[in-house]
Design an enzyme around this catalytic site. Structure first.
Site, PDB file in Angstrom:
ATOM      1  N   SER A 231       0.836  -1.196   0.000  1.00 31.59           N
ATOM      2  CA  SER A 231       0.000   0.000   0.000  1.00 31.59           C
ATOM      3  C   SER A 231       0.868   1.241   0.000  1.00 31.59           C
ATOM      4  O   SER A 231       2.013   1.225   0.457  1.00 31.59           O
ATOM      5  CB  SER A 231      -0.894   0.012   1.238  1.00 31.59           C
ATOM      6  N   ASP A 232       0.300   2.324  -0.530  1.00 33.07           N
ATOM      7  CA  ASP A 232       0.900   3.614  -0.246  1.00 33.07           C
ATOM      8  C   ASP A 232       0.717   3.873   1.241  1.00 33.07           C
ATOM      9  O   ASP A 232      -0.134   3.264   1.897  1.00 33.07           O
ATOM     10  CB  ASP A 232       0.232   4.711  -1.077  1.00 33.07           C
ATOM     11  N   TRP A 233       1.507   4.768   1.775  1.00 32.41           N
ATOM     12  CA  TRP A 233       1.554   4.964   3.222  1.00 32.41           C
ATOM     13  C   TRP A 233       0.215   5.519   3.738  1.00 32.41           C
ATOM     14  O   TRP A 233      -0.156   6.652   3.449  1.00 32.41           O
ATOM     15  CB  TRP A 233       2.707   5.883   3.579  1.00 32.41           C
ATOM     16  N   GLY A 234      -0.501   4.680   4.468  1.00 30.52           N
ATOM     17  CA  GLY A 234      -1.787   5.081   5.018  1.00 30.52           C
ATOM     18  C   GLY A 234      -2.961   4.850   4.093  1.00 30.52           C
ATOM     19  O   GLY A 234      -4.065   5.336   4.357  1.00 30.52           O
ATOM     20  N   ALA A 235      -2.761   4.083   3.006  1.00 30.13           N
ATOM     21  CA  ALA A 235      -3.833   3.877   2.031  1.00 30.13           C
ATOM     22  C   ALA A 235      -4.848   2.819   2.455  1.00 30.13           C
ATOM     23  O   ALA A 235      -5.921   2.721   1.861  1.00 30.13           O
ATOM     24  CB  ALA A 235      -3.238   3.486   0.673  1.00 30.13           C
TER      25      ALA A 235
END
Length: 744
Positions: A231-235
């Site tokens: 995931s992208d960070w915090g996605a």
């Protein structure tokens, strides 16, 4: 080579151990397990230079990172059109990552530049998926040649920054496949990236981190992706739903909360343990393949050598947009005024997660003052405000009056263009625009050098004799810029995106960011030059455009159309006085398919170095995929046999050679007949004459053929309308059965 991390190994792990492995240990590391001898690997941002966080790591770049060479951003390197250079860039990044014990480099970004207002355009290659896919593949292969993995991002349709965590990119299937997924597909199939990073946004209403169709059906089942999806960070909004969809690794992870959520979901039957096992196995294979040797010493690579490559990469990419009266290159006896705060404090890299703690920044003013040219400097304006400072302006005007030539450094301040928000204007700051006009009035020999992350408007264009686009050129910005201005290097870059005259000319104008929740892609496949060329819109500078200090001619187009490919050959000759590089662009025009098509699409590139008077033959190969369009009815790519035009040129608006061919490597366009098939598509087909006669429809058809005044009207009716001309529906159905039996 067999792996100790197999399915049997995974099944012997406890549920808690499995849950920990699909959850990031912290901002930059995967989870380790000393008892099971599972190491941890580190990843870092760095599509244009390492951003390895030291102590007090964070995701936003607020804390300091280790010193590293800052290379040009993708917005500039794309203008090189040079696959070999992108491979070398990847190699350099991979070497630096390996020396810093980094296993995964988070890049490249290959999203399409749909709107020039998108805040992260500086980090992406192009408005064209073919170019983004070709350059992205070379970059990935370069990094991974150093045994360092990549994370190709942001998958997918991440084309705006505002409300990026929640907004839905609403795209029809053909547009999604041909424009927004194509670069990712190319990279997956040709470069086998270690990971893909899913984006924050929704796609057609489904959050990408839990989009099963995107992450599993398309990425794995159709494209054959073998790596891990992170995931992208915090996605990740729902880790259980993400695992079900095909996400393997949540970053940066939420520690015990994430682990507890997964364990509970398995225990209560919400998540099948086999799904978790699959994700764990993919993460373990990633760790095993890319774990770095701990014997490598930090900083054991040559930063000075990498800085020199950063300069070369920038020089290979800078775009000369205008050069009237050959005002450039500068002459040794020129007295030159350098004006603009950006000459002394240049904008050379992007803001946000890609920000690099640069090894050695050389400013344009540094490079000029260290040369043997006679140069003076004036600040001219402030970067912290749009307002004019009269004292700075007066000093700049005085300096311009005292010198032969004026080089004005203009651009977009970092606070106006960064990750995390979209731009509101394409205009340069008011104080810079006003000063350009004032300088031109006192010294017509005005040269403008641009520093910007993406497209800018140029109402001041006629006031400058020369314009040099440097985008965000990396830490060697000064050396590269000065070498181009002085002719030490002949410019060869060409624009990887169109520069419209006004923001209102862009196909997304009025709809981009119109809703906080829904981003509707009304323009479909007509993005960038596909739109501008179709609508014949005047632009400041077209896609693929760029000047040189020499001239090139094209000739001798030869096309060989074989059973499995189309081979295209042509000659390029340097007809000028200095050595230089020319970027040849091959476009394909589809003249056969019965669907909406762009006027042309880029399908081949070649960068050629030529001495004065030298000529070389360029050879490009086209396969079936270069002629394909996505048929949503069949959910498949389709290549139609028939007429195409091969175009070779210097830009999308400057085609030098063209030739039409009859493509043989596709399939014949469907000629199925049904009740809604128009009569003009039936009555002139020789293969249907017997069926029309046997079905008793010949007299009705003759009424159409023999009509003098109404023939066109009658031909433009569907088959079922023949009953108005005396035919029976039974005769029409008999005709359809005869045709069906003939084709079965």
């Amino acid at each position: 080579m067999s792996s100790k991390f197999n399915l049997s190994f995974v099944r012997n792990l406890t549920l808690t151990e499995k849950a920990a492995l699909v959850t990031g240990k912290n901002y930059w590391y995967t989870a380790d397990n000393k008892k099971r001898e599972i190491p941890s690997i580190m990843m870092t941002d760095g599509p244009s230079g390492l951003r390895k966080q030291a102590e007090g790591a964070d995701a936003l770049g607020l804390n300091g990172s280790v010193e590293a060479v800052c290379f040009p951003t993708a917005a500039l390197t794309a203008c090189s059109f040079d696959k070999s250079m992108l491979f070398k860039l990847g190699q350099n990044l991979g070497q630096a990552a390996k020396a810093e014990n980094i296993s995964i480099l988070l890049g490249p970004g290959v999203n399409i530049k749909r709107s020039p207002l998108a805040g992260r355009n500086f980090e992406y290659f192009s408005e064209d998926p073919y170019l983004a896919g070709e350059l992205g593949s070379s970059y990935v292969q370069g990094v991974q040649s150093q045994k360092v993995g990549v994370s190709v991002k942001h998958f997918a349709a991440n084309n705006r920054e505002n409300q990026r965590f929640t907004a839905s990119s609403n795209i029809d299937e053909r547009t999604l496949r041909e424009i927004y997924l194509k670069a990712f597909e190319k990279i997956v199939k040709t470069a086998q990236p270690a990971t893909l990073m899913c984006s924050y946004n929704e796609l057609n209403g489904v959050l990408n981190s839990q989009n099963h169709r995107l992450l599993t059906q398309i990425l794995r089942n159709e494209w054959g992706f073998q790596g891990a999806v992170m995931s992208d960070w915090g996605a990740v909004a729902d880790h259980v739903a993400a695992l079900k969809a095909g996400l393997d690794l949540e970053m940066p992870g939420n520690g015990k909360d994430s682990i507890h959520q997964i364990v509970t979901a398995v225990q209560n039957g919400q998540l099948e343990e086999s799904v978790l096992d699959t994700a764990v196995l993919r993460v373990l294979h990633l760790v095993e393949k890319y774990v770095n040797s701990q014997t490598v010493h930090s900083n054991s690579y040559d930063k000075a050598e990498q800085h020199d490559f950063a300069r070369q990469a920038a020089e290979d990419s800078l775009v000369l947009l205008k050069n009237e009266h050959q005002i450039l290159p500068l002459q040794k006896n020129d007295h030159v005024a350098l004006i603009g705060a950006l000459a002394k404090t240049p904008r050379y890299q992007g803001g946000g997660s890609s920000h690099v703690n640069s090894y050695r920044v050389v400013t344009p003013l540094d490079a000029a003052q260290q040369s043997d040219y006679d140069v003076d400097y004036a600040q001219g304006y402030s970067l912290n405000t749009n307002k004019t400072d009269k004292e700075l302006v007066n000093a700049a005007i005085k300096l311009a009056q005292e010198n032969d030539k004026v080089i004005f450094f203009a651009g977009v301040p970092e606070q106006d263009e960064s990750e995390g928000f979209d731009k509101e204007t394409l205009d340069l700051p008011d104080n810079q625009v006003a000063l350009i006009e004032q300088l031109a009035q006192v010294n017509p020999n005005l040269i403008v050098v641009l520093q910007n992350g993406s497209v800018v408007t140029m109402p001041w264009r006629d006031s400058a004799l020369a314009i040099l686009e440097t985008y965000l050129a990396g830490e060697a910005v000064g050396e590269a810029t000065w070498n181009i201005l002085t002719g030490a290097t002949n410019p060869s870059g060409k624009l990887a995106e169109t520069f419209p005259i006004r923001l209102e000319d862009n196909p997304t104008y009025g709809t981009f960011n119109a809703s906080k929740t829904q981003e509707n892609y009304h323009e479909g496949i007509f993005v960038g030059y596909r739109y501008y060329d179709l609508k014949k819109k005047a632009v400041n500078y077209p896609f693929g455009y760029g000047l040189s200090y020499t001239t090139f001619t094209y000739s001798n187009l030869v096309i060989q159309n074989t059973s499995d490919q189309v081979s295209v050959e042509f000659d390029i000759k340097n007809t000028g006085q200095v050595a230089g590089q020319e970027i040849a662009q091959l476009y394909v025009r589809n003249l056969v398919s019965a669907v909406e098509m762009p006027i042309q699409e880029l399908q081949g590139i070649s960068k050629v170095y030529l001495q004065p008077g030298e000529s070389k033959t360029v050879q490009l190969k086209l396969t079936r995929s270069n002629f394909a369009w996505y048929n949503t009815q069949n959910s498949a790519w389709q290549t139609d046999q028939g007429e195409y035009e091969i175009r070779v040129g210097k830009s999308s608006r400057q085609i030098e050679l063209r030739q039409r061919i009859q493509l043989e490597i596709g399939t014949k366009p469907s000629k199925m007949v049904n009740l809604n098939t128009y009569l003009k598509d039936i009555i002139y087909r020789s293969d249907l004459k017997n069926a029309l006669s046997k079905a008793g429809l010949k007299s009705s058809i003759n009424q159409i053929l023999q009509s003098d005044s109404n023939a066109e009207l009658l031909e433009n009716m569907p088959l079922r309308a023949l009953v108005m001309l005396g035919a029976s529906m039974q005769q029409v159905e008999t005709f359809l059965k005869l045709v069906q039996n003939k084709n079965s």
